[in-house]
Design an enzyme around this catalytic site. Sequence first.
Site, PDB file in Angstrom:
ATOM      1  CE1 TYR A   1      -4.289  -1.624   5.731  1.00 19.58           C
ATOM      2  CE2 TYR A   1      -3.168   0.268   4.764  1.00 19.58           C
ATOM      3  CZ  TYR A   1      -3.949  -0.872   4.625  1.00 19.58           C
ATOM      4  OH  TYR A   1      -4.372  -1.255   3.373  1.00 19.58           O
TER       5      TYR A   1
ATOM      6  CB  SER B   1      -0.899   0.021   1.244  1.00 13.42           C
ATOM      7  OG  SER B   1      -1.531   1.280   1.393  1.00 13.42           O
TER       8      SER B   1
END
Length: 206
Positions: free
Chosen positions: A103, A90
Amino acid sequence: MKRKRGETYVTNSQDVKKLVSHTYSTFGRIDVGFNNAANTEAASNATHEFKEEDFDHLINVTLKSVWLCMKYQLQVMTKQNSGVIVNTSSMDAILCSAGTGVYAAGKSGVIALTKSVAREYGHQNIRINSLCPGAFRTSMLEEKFSDLSSEEKAKLNESYQKLNALGRIGDPLEAAKAVKWLLSDDASFVTGQNIIVDGGIGFRFE
């Protein structure tokens, strides 16, 4: 099978093993693997307020799931002496935005894991790369819009569009085409790389 709190199929070793085994028994080989899992639930919280169970869940979904899938995919690919794997990371792993530390850590781990494992198995004709996507109009992104007013949706949509140089949210097919290329023979000399597909978010922040 009874699951622990926060456990999903891709974080459960036996489930992943069964999936890979079923695929192999059905087709007789596994040539490609695309490991793509994420969960943004509780992903954005202040570090001092973050719950331990949420930490475990996020790391399991973002990082452990990729390791588990590769573990069993590679058991087949090493016997074949061939195979290609793409793991989804990501842009949060690169931008490291405030409030997304856990995250970002999980997705950063995907990049490091990919590079290390690519070096480990390259001599067996196995290529492994990671994809680093920006904002794409997926169901996960749509969830962020679902509970907002029309005005709030417009503001959030505009903020996403301003993030990158192309000024728009990506179509999931654009990410899929990048994955398809990485899995194809056209990328036969590409391994251990993190391919960024973000519409130009990265150089907007250089």
